[in-house]
Design an enzyme around this catalytic site. Structure first.
Site, PDB file in Angstrom:
ATOM      1  N   ASP A 327       1.084  -1.292  -0.075  1.00 35.48           N
ATOM      2  CA  ASP A 327      -0.015   0.022   0.097  1.00 35.48           C
ATOM      3  C   ASP A 327       0.886   1.163  -0.068  1.00 35.48           C
ATOM      4  O   ASP A 327       1.969   1.150   0.379  1.00 35.48           O
ATOM      5  CB  ASP A 327      -0.784  -0.028   1.283  1.00 35.48           C
ATOM      6  CG  ASP A 327      -2.087   0.783   1.070  1.00 35.48           C
ATOM      7  OD1 ASP A 327      -3.071   0.354   0.624  1.00 35.48           O
ATOM      8  OD2 ASP A 327      -1.996   2.302   1.120  1.00 35.48           O
ATOM      9  N   ASP A 350       4.653   2.911  -3.864  1.00 38.39           N
ATOM     10  CA  ASP A 350       3.996   3.606  -4.839  1.00 38.39           C
ATOM     11  C   ASP A 350       3.732   2.907  -6.152  1.00 38.39           C
ATOM     12  O   ASP A 350       4.695   2.600  -7.060  1.00 38.39           O
ATOM     13  CB  ASP A 350       4.561   4.759  -5.211  1.00 38.39           C
ATOM     14  CG  ASP A 350       3.973   5.588  -6.180  1.00 38.39           C
ATOM     15  OD1 ASP A 350       2.761   5.516  -6.937  1.00 38.39           O
ATOM     16  OD2 ASP A 350       4.419   6.879  -6.582  1.00 38.39           O
ATOM     17  N   TYR A 443     -12.679   7.114 -14.315  1.00 37.68           N
ATOM     18  CA  TYR A 443     -12.321   5.868 -13.760  1.00 37.68           C
ATOM     19  C   TYR A 443     -12.581   4.819 -14.525  1.00 37.68           C
ATOM     20  O   TYR A 443     -12.018   3.673 -14.562  1.00 37.68           O
ATOM     21  CB  TYR A 443     -13.254   5.957 -12.142  1.00 37.68           C
ATOM     22  CG  TYR A 443     -13.067   4.790 -11.383  1.00 37.68           C
ATOM     23  CD1 TYR A 443     -11.844   4.230 -10.903  1.00 37.68           C
ATOM     24  CD2 TYR A 443     -14.213   3.741 -11.415  1.00 37.68           C
ATOM     25  CE1 TYR A 443     -11.863   3.186 -10.092  1.00 37.68           C
ATOM     26  CE2 TYR A 443     -14.201   2.674 -10.542  1.00 37.68           C
ATOM     27  CZ  TYR A 443     -12.928   2.382  -9.859  1.00 37.68           C
ATOM     28  OH  TYR A 443     -13.056   1.413  -9.171  1.00 37.68           O
ATOM     29  N   LYS A 447     -10.350   1.399 -16.068  1.00 39.82           N
ATOM     30  CA  LYS A 447     -10.929   0.187 -15.523  1.00 39.82           C
ATOM     31  C   LYS A 447     -11.227  -1.017 -16.852  1.00 39.82           C
ATOM     32  O   LYS A 447     -11.211  -2.131 -16.705  1.00 39.82           O
ATOM     33  CB  LYS A 447     -12.090   0.335 -14.654  1.00 39.82           C
ATOM     34  CG  LYS A 447     -11.491   0.965 -13.256  1.00 39.82           C
ATOM     35  CD  LYS A 447     -10.778  -0.429 -12.449  1.00 39.82           C
ATOM     36  CE  LYS A 447     -10.637   0.180 -10.995  1.00 39.82           C
ATOM     37  NZ  LYS A 447      -9.708  -0.925 -10.633  1.00 39.82           N
TER      38      LYS A 447
END
Length: 545
Positions: A327, A350, A443, A447
């Protein structure tokens, strides 16, 4: 008190070990020839004590030391004193400095070596259900002196230092050549050949020593691998078991090194060791409980500190997997790893930095030995009307919501190919990939690309056992869909928050745990790939096969 103290074994594991023990300890101890634990040892010990009731302890040849006293403290103090006497005797000898093997000009890294060893030592199963091992790498000045010795194949493979170790280590370690960074293919072939020879020798060992004893052969895989220039690897069906094997391997190196300083290391006979390895009471120490579904597998969860990532990491760990939590927020990742407990690994990373991702996967290989499952979950949602959207924002979204998935998958596949035992790539796509929402183009576009990325991996790597599928979730309370976003989206639709979140065919809110269950399903579905599983409570507009 009883111990397998390294110094005691160094003097005892000699052709004339009983004489050396008598020389050091005189009449303070009785020296008993090796007898397998049980009634015969109890009788031999009683006889030795009856012959000299003033003794403070017993050295059992090629096994260890027993001390006793009127109080627990007296017995303990005698243990420390007698072991210290053995250490002082060894200290008078010259250091262990064997002739060194010639190493490659540039050695391969632990991260490159571990997956090759892990894959070669794994036991192939039907339908891709391989019996994998988890690894624990160790190195130090003492370890390197030992494994870099030109005669390692001799002094390093004469047998365990005490019979109690055989259930954890087998009778001897696997020795492989030093790995050259420039020729990992040659190293892989050499390791595979060495493993095949190891299996053949173990099969011989069982056949020669089991006749008429009604025993069933255990697996022939090594539990310790010695690698010149690199160190040692302990192996087990969990990180804990691998750590135990590595601990005992380091103790073995210490005992054998010291034994060679004062004489010649000699283990018990194969027959004696076989009887100990296949003794039911000894095997009982390992436990016979059934393994969990994901035991022996290493899972990497990106975005592991978020709601879905944390739920997935915890569920995988509950099902036996060794888990690495990646994370951007390292503190939050560590918190999830702490909740999991055991040997869970937390890495701050990252995911839009390819070098950082490569370093993270290298660290995972060093820690566990490789990777079997990738849950590529990290993501973030940016909103905006597509015709007005700033290109920089769209590119930023693609970096995290598409390219980060590609980078993680590339790193995982490289390791999986080195292992040669298949694996699973699991992508967190989104219902946005097939059922776009108003002002969610920033977004949904990356995706959609990630959804097809999962199918491209399924297409290109299925023939080597790597499965790739996606999970499409919707309306999950998380760092991506915050309470504020839920409030905004529900108000825009004129709904309560509860009705908005339960706006599906089942009329139920979908949780992060529900998504985690879908990832677990795919991790276990050995004959499923190129699939898309919806976790949205039912949305016909987003339904796929």
């Amino acid at each position: 008190d009883h111990s397998h103290a390294v110094a005691i074994l160094s003097i005892s594991d000699q052709p004339n070990g009983m004489d050396i023990a008598k020389e050091i300890f005189g009449d303070r101890v009785a020296v008993v020839p090796y007898v397998m634990a049980g009634f015969q040892l109890a009788k031999a010990t009683a006889d030795a004590f009856d012959a000299n009731p003033d003794v403070e302890g017993i050295v059992l040849h090629k096994h260890g030391l027993f001390t006793f006293g009127d109080t627990a403290k007296q017995s303990y103090d005698r243990m420390i004193e007698l072991v210290s006497m053995a250490e002082a005797h060894i200290a008078k000898a010259n250091p262990f400095e064997p002739a060194k093997v010639v190493l490659p000009s540039e050695l391969a890294s632990v991260a490159d070596v571990a997956p090759i060893i892990r894959g070669a030592c794994g036991l192939k199963g039907e339908g891709g259900r391989h019996k994998r091992w988890v690894l624990d790498h160790r190195t130090s000045e003492a370890v390197r002196t030992f494994v870099d010795g030109a005669d390692l194949a001799d002094y390093g493979t004469r047998g365990v230092i005490t019979p109690d170790h055989i259930i954890r280590l087998k009778n001897r370690p696997l020795v492989v050549p030093a790995p050259a960074k420039a020729d990992l293919d040659a190293f892989k072939i050499a390791v595979e050949d060495a493993v095949e020879a190891y299996h053949a020798d173990y099969n011989r060992y069982f056949a020669e020593n089991s006749a008429g004893k009604g025993k069933t052969q255990l697996d022939p895989a090594p539990r310790v691998v010695l690698v010149p220039g690199v160190g040692l690897f302990g192996m087990g069906n969990s990180r804990k078991a691998a750590s135990v094997a590595a601990d005992l391997a380091e103790a073995t190196i210490g005992a054998v090194s010291d034994a060679e300083r004062i004489g010649t290391y000699e283990a018990l006979s194969e027959a004696d060791l076989f009887d100990m390895e296949y003794w039911s009471l000894e095997q009982a120490k390992l436990g016979k409980g059934s393994e969990k579904p994901l035991q022996r597998q290493v899972a990497v969860v990106t975005g592991g500190a978020g709601a879905i990532g944390a739920a997935t990491a915890k569920l995988f760990a509950e099902n036996g997997a060794e888990v690495a939590v990646l994370d951007l927020d390292e503190t939050a990742a560590q918190s999830v790893a702490d909740e999991i407990g055991g040997h869970a690994l937390a890495i701050g990373c990252d995911l839009t930095d390819a070098k950082a991702v490569e370093a993270a996967f290298a660290q995972i290989s060093e820690h566990f030995g490789g990777v079997d499952i990738l849950v590529s979950n990290a993501g973030a949602a940016w909103q905006g009307e597509i015709g007005e959207l700033d290109d920089a924002l769209l590119r930023k979204s693609f970096e995290l919501n598409f390219f980060a998935h590609q980078t993680a998958a590339k790193c995982a596949v490289k390791i999986m190919k080195a292992q040669g035992t298949g694996g699973a790539l699991l992508f967190n796509a989104s219902k946005q990939a097939v059922n776009p929402g108003q002002n969610f183009g920033a977004y949904g576009l990356p995706k959609a690309a990630t959804l097809f990325l999962s199918r491209q991996y399924a297409l290109e790597y299925g023939d080597i056992g790597i499965r790739s599928s996606a999970v499409n979730a919707d309306r999950i309370r998380s760092g991506l869909m915050t309470d504020e976003m839920v409030k905004e989206r529900s108000e825009a639709r004129g709904l309560t928050e509860a009705d908005y979140l339960a706006g599906n065919l089942l009329k139920q809110e979908v949780t992060a745990f529900d998504v985690a269950q879908a990832f677990l399903h795919h991790a276990l579905a050995m004959k499923t790939t190129a699939d898309v599983t919806t976790v949205d409570g039912g949305n016909m507009a987003a339904a796929l096969r």
